[in-house]
Design an enzyme around this catalytic site. Sequence first.
Site, PDB file in Angstrom:
ATOM      1  CD  GLU A   1      -3.313  -0.237   0.936  1.00 46.74           C
ATOM      2  OE1 GLU A   1      -3.268   0.781   0.215  1.00 46.74           O
ATOM      3  OE2 GLU A   1      -4.364  -0.741   1.351  1.00 46.74           O
ATOM      4  CG  ASP A   2      -1.034   4.592  -1.647  1.00 46.53           C
ATOM      5  OD1 ASP A   2      -1.716   3.795  -0.978  1.00 46.53           O
ATOM      6  OD2 ASP A   2      -1.547   5.426  -2.422  1.00 46.53           O
TER       7      ASP A   2
ATOM      8  CG  ASP B   1      -6.554   8.549   5.735  1.00 49.28           C
ATOM      9  OD1 ASP B   1      -6.119   9.065   6.769  1.00 49.28           O
ATOM     10  OD2 ASP B   1      -7.411   9.112   5.017  1.00 49.28           O
TER      11      ASP B   1
ATOM     12  CG  PHE C   1      -4.683  15.003   1.133  1.00 49.05           C
ATOM     13  CD1 PHE C   1      -5.600  14.032   1.502  1.00 49.05           C
ATOM     14  CD2 PHE C   1      -4.228  15.025  -0.185  1.00 49.05           C
ATOM     15  CE1 PHE C   1      -6.070  13.105   0.589  1.00 49.05           C
ATOM     16  CE2 PHE C   1      -4.704  14.107  -1.111  1.00 49.05           C
ATOM     17  CZ  PHE C   1      -5.622  13.146  -0.727  1.00 49.05           C
TER      18      PHE C   1
ATOM     19  NE  ARG D   1      -2.352   8.839  -9.521  1.00 46.94           N
ATOM     20  CZ  ARG D   1      -3.056   8.307  -8.530  1.00 46.94           C
ATOM     21  NH1 ARG D   1      -2.443   7.835  -7.463  1.00 46.94           N
ATOM     22  NH2 ARG D   1      -4.365   8.228  -8.586  1.00 46.94           N
TER      23      ARG D   1
END
Length: 177
Positions: free
Chosen positions: A99-100, A103, A152, A165
């Site tokens: 996963e990046d 959250d 964020f 990105r």
Amino acid sequence: MNSKAELHVLFDRHEIETAVRRLASEISKDYRNRNPLLLGVLRGSFVFIADLIRHLDFPLEVDFIGLSSYGSGTQSSGKIKVVKELETPVRERNVLVVEDIVDTGLTTAFLFQHLQRLKPASVKLCTLTEKPSRREVPVNIDYLGFTAPDKFLVGYGLDANQKHRNLPDICYLEGEA
Ligand code: IMP
């Protein structure tokens, strides 16, 4: 999105490189000789997984699953759907989810439930970043790059409304709605 949002570097490319090497070393200890399936979660993890696997010098396979938990904004809708199914049979395989970011944890919890139905031998989680202050459901992270504050994040694969990105550093957006 507020167009006046400013970018600030949180983890620069050198810190990321160091973290990726450390994670690769931890993963190598556990997965050498087990032919794991590394399952990247699209789209955000594509940069991370590309760098990670180049530090893993043993046989492995790579597949991707596309999950969507966000609309076009930066707040989770809480609704997760599979937008691209994985193609590799995972029955009896050792699966490492890549996963990046974790959250709220809703996406990861959904994915683990989805995978368990496919009867893998094992499923573990590697995430480059997590925001623990935002967690809504418990998630067990086996390999963690960075703990991030409640901001964020964009860059190194992470997006805001499909933008940023391509940034080589992980940045946060300030002044954004
Ligand atoms: P969760 O379900 O709330 O844990 O969110 C997981 C997904 O939301 C991630 O895979 C990202 O696609 C997206 N996400 C959560 N936080 C961020 C962020 O700070 N920047 C970019 N994407 C994020």
